[in-house]
Motif scaffolding. Structure first.
Motif, PDB file in Angstrom:
ATOM      1  N   PRO A  44       3.705   8.866  -9.413  1.00  0.00           N
ATOM      2  CA  PRO A  44       3.659  10.265  -8.978  1.00  0.00           C
ATOM      3  C   PRO A  44       2.245  10.778  -8.777  1.00  0.00           C
ATOM      4  N   TYR A  45       1.264  10.093  -9.368  1.00  0.00           N
ATOM      5  CA  TYR A  45      -0.130  10.478  -9.139  1.00  0.00           C
ATOM      6  C   TYR A  45      -0.550  10.254  -7.694  1.00  0.00           C
ATOM      7  N   HIS A  46       0.302   9.617  -6.903  1.00  0.00           N
ATOM      8  CA  HIS A  46      -0.001   9.460  -5.477  1.00  0.00           C
ATOM      9  C   HIS A  46       0.216  10.745  -4.693  1.00  0.00           C
ATOM     10  N   LEU A  47       0.527  11.821  -5.384  1.00  0.00           N
ATOM     11  CA  LEU A  47       0.506  13.139  -4.760  1.00  0.00           C
ATOM     12  C   LEU A  47      -0.837  13.836  -4.988  1.00  0.00           C
ATOM     13  N   ILE A  48      -1.778  13.114  -5.541  1.00  0.00           N
ATOM     14  CA  ILE A  48      -3.115  13.652  -5.776  1.00  0.00           C
ATOM     15  C   ILE A  48      -4.072  13.081  -4.744  1.00  0.00           C
ATOM     16  N   ALA A  49      -4.788  13.950  -4.058  1.00  0.00           N
ATOM     17  CA  ALA A  49      -5.608  13.522  -2.922  1.00  0.00           C
ATOM     18  C   ALA A  49      -6.697  12.532  -3.330  1.00  0.00           C
ATOM     19  N   SER A  50      -7.239  12.665  -4.532  1.00  0.00           N
ATOM     20  CA  SER A  50      -8.358  11.821  -4.933  1.00  0.00           C
ATOM     21  C   SER A  50      -7.968  10.356  -5.100  1.00  0.00           C
ATOM     22  N   ARG A  51      -6.667  10.043  -5.103  1.00  0.00           N
ATOM     23  CA  ARG A  51      -6.214   8.651  -5.187  1.00  0.00           C
ATOM     24  C   ARG A  51      -6.515   7.865  -3.913  1.00  0.00           C
ATOM     25  N   TYR A  52      -6.718   8.558  -2.835  1.00  0.00           N
ATOM     26  CA  TYR A  52      -6.732   7.911  -1.533  1.00  0.00           C
ATOM     27  C   TYR A  52      -8.148   7.693  -1.011  1.00  0.00           C
ATOM     28  N   TYR A  84       0.829  -1.175   0.000  1.00  0.00           N
ATOM     29  CA  TYR A  84       0.000   0.000   0.000  1.00  0.00           C
ATOM     30  C   TYR A  84       0.879   1.246   0.000  1.00  0.00           C
ATOM     31  N   THR A  85       0.285   2.363  -0.216  1.00  0.00           N
ATOM     32  CA  THR A  85       0.978   3.651  -0.284  1.00  0.00           C
ATOM     33  C   THR A  85       0.421   4.565   0.792  1.00  0.00           C
ATOM     34  N   ILE A  86       1.313   5.279   1.433  1.00  0.00           N
ATOM     35  CA  ILE A  86       0.918   6.315   2.378  1.00  0.00           C
ATOM     36  C   ILE A  86       1.321   7.671   1.814  1.00  0.00           C
ATOM     37  N   GLY A  87       0.398   8.568   1.826  1.00  0.00           N
ATOM     38  CA  GLY A  87       0.666   9.927   1.382  1.00  0.00           C
ATOM     39  C   GLY A  87       0.464  10.919   2.504  1.00  0.00           C
ATOM     40  N   TRP A  88       1.235  11.986   2.443  1.00  0.00           N
ATOM     41  CA  TRP A  88       1.047  13.124   3.347  1.00  0.00           C
ATOM     42  C   TRP A  88       0.519  14.297   2.519  1.00  0.00           C
ATOM     43  N   PHE A  89      -0.490  14.933   3.042  1.00  0.00           N
ATOM     44  CA  PHE A  89      -1.091  16.100   2.406  1.00  0.00           C
ATOM     45  C   PHE A  89      -1.213  17.209   3.436  1.00  0.00           C
ATOM     46  N   ARG A  90      -1.423  18.414   2.950  1.00  0.00           N
ATOM     47  CA  ARG A  90      -1.659  19.520   3.866  1.00  0.00           C
ATOM     48  C   ARG A  90      -2.683  20.468   3.263  1.00  0.00           C
ATOM     49  N   GLN A  91      -3.374  21.161   4.152  1.00  0.00           N
ATOM     50  CA  GLN A  91      -4.375  22.110   3.702  1.00  0.00           C
ATOM     51  C   GLN A  91      -4.356  23.329   4.605  1.00  0.00           C
ATOM     52  N   ALA A  92      -4.062  24.462   4.010  1.00  0.00           N
ATOM     53  CA  ALA A  92      -4.088  25.731   4.720  1.00  0.00           C
ATOM     54  C   ALA A  92      -5.457  26.376   4.517  1.00  0.00           C
ATOM     55  N   PRO A  93      -5.848  27.270   5.402  1.00  0.00           N
ATOM     56  CA  PRO A  93      -7.159  27.919   5.273  1.00  0.00           C
ATOM     57  C   PRO A  93      -7.309  28.598   3.920  1.00  0.00           C
ATOM     58  N   GLY A  94      -8.425  28.312   3.266  1.00  0.00           N
ATOM     59  CA  GLY A  94      -8.713  28.940   1.983  1.00  0.00           C
ATOM     60  C   GLY A  94      -7.979  28.352   0.798  1.00  0.00           C
ATOM     61  N   LYS A  95      -7.205  27.296   1.021  1.00  0.00           N
ATOM     62  CA  LYS A  95      -6.437  26.690  -0.068  1.00  0.00           C
ATOM     63  C   LYS A  95      -6.855  25.251  -0.285  1.00  0.00           C
ATOM     64  N   GLU A  96      -6.517  24.733  -1.455  1.00  0.00           N
ATOM     65  CA  GLU A  96      -6.808  23.346  -1.763  1.00  0.00           C
ATOM     66  C   GLU A  96      -5.828  22.422  -1.038  1.00  0.00           C
ATOM     67  N   ARG A  97      -6.249  21.165  -0.871  1.00  0.00           N
ATOM     68  CA  ARG A  97      -5.363  20.190  -0.263  1.00  0.00           C
ATOM     69  C   ARG A  97      -4.184  19.911  -1.207  1.00  0.00           C
ATOM     70  N   GLU A  98      -2.984  19.962  -0.654  1.00  0.00           N
ATOM     71  CA  GLU A  98      -1.749  19.863  -1.429  1.00  0.00           C
ATOM     72  C   GLU A  98      -1.005  18.579  -1.099  1.00  0.00           C
ATOM     73  N   GLY A  99      -0.537  17.882  -2.112  1.00  0.00           N
ATOM     74  CA  GLY A  99       0.277  16.698  -1.901  1.00  0.00           C
ATOM     75  C   GLY A  99       1.675  17.064  -1.449  1.00  0.00           C
ATOM     76  N   VAL A 100       2.101  16.532  -0.324  1.00  0.00           N
ATOM     77  CA  VAL A 100       3.418  16.834   0.246  1.00  0.00           C
ATOM     78  C   VAL A 100       4.427  15.752  -0.122  1.00  0.00           C
ATOM     79  N   SER A 101       4.065  14.502   0.167  1.00  0.00           N
ATOM     80  CA  SER A 101       4.974  13.405  -0.112  1.00  0.00           C
ATOM     81  C   SER A 101       4.209  12.095  -0.049  1.00  0.00           C
ATOM     82  N   CYS A 102       4.785  11.044  -0.637  1.00  0.00           N
ATOM     83  CA  CYS A 102       4.172   9.721  -0.550  1.00  0.00           C
ATOM     84  C   CYS A 102       5.261   8.666  -0.602  1.00  0.00           C
ATOM     85  N   ILE A 103       4.947   7.498  -0.074  1.00  0.00           N
ATOM     86  CA  ILE A 103       5.906   6.405  -0.020  1.00  0.00           C
ATOM     87  C   ILE A 103       5.166   5.096  -0.207  1.00  0.00           C
TER      88      ILE A 103
END
Length: 127
Positions: free
Chosen positions: A106-114, A32-51
């Motif tokens: 690299p598409y594992h930096l996209i939130a909709s994959r999870y 399986y793959t684990i991804g890290w994402f982040r979301q700041a106020p008023g911004k879209e969820r951003e892909g940070v890293s995945c493994i």
């Protein structure tokens, strides 16, 4: 069912470091793959890293390359995100997520994959 629990967030000054952890439980397969994402106020969820948990392949978002490092401990079913040289723009709620697709890319930096997500943890970087 899969559960993910983040820990390690908090407040740090610019230039400092934090290490986030993501503990995975509830499903026993190893691929399986684990991804890290982040979301700041008023911004879209951003892909940070995945493994990918089966090998050591990783991907990073452009904004964190050279500063953040993702790693995993398969025995503990935990993924870490070491964040160095933190900047105020790194302030966000950080989420980890799991995808059980056998293909990793690299598409594992996209939130909709999870499919599975943790509750999120706040990281605040003071200037």
């Amino acid at each position: 069912e899969v559960q993910l629990v983040e820990s390690g967030g908090g407040l740090v000054q610019a230039g400092g470091s934090l290490r986030l952890s993501c503990a995975v439980s509830g499903r026993t397969i190893n691929e399986y793959t684990i991804g890290w994402f982040r979301q700041a106020p008023g911004k879209e969820r951003e892909g940070v890293s995945c493994i990918n948990m089966n090998d050591r392949r990783t991907y990073y978002g452009d904004s964190v390359k050279g500063r953040f490092t993702i790693s995993r401990d398969n025995a503990k079913r935990t993924v870490y995100l070491q964040m160095n040289n933190l900047k105020p723009e790194d302030t966000a709620v950080y989420y980890c997520a799991a995808d059980f697709d056998l293909v990793f890319g690299p598409y594992h930096l996209i939130a909709s994959r999870y499919e599975y997500w943790g509750q999120g943890i706040q990281v605040t970087v003071g200037s």
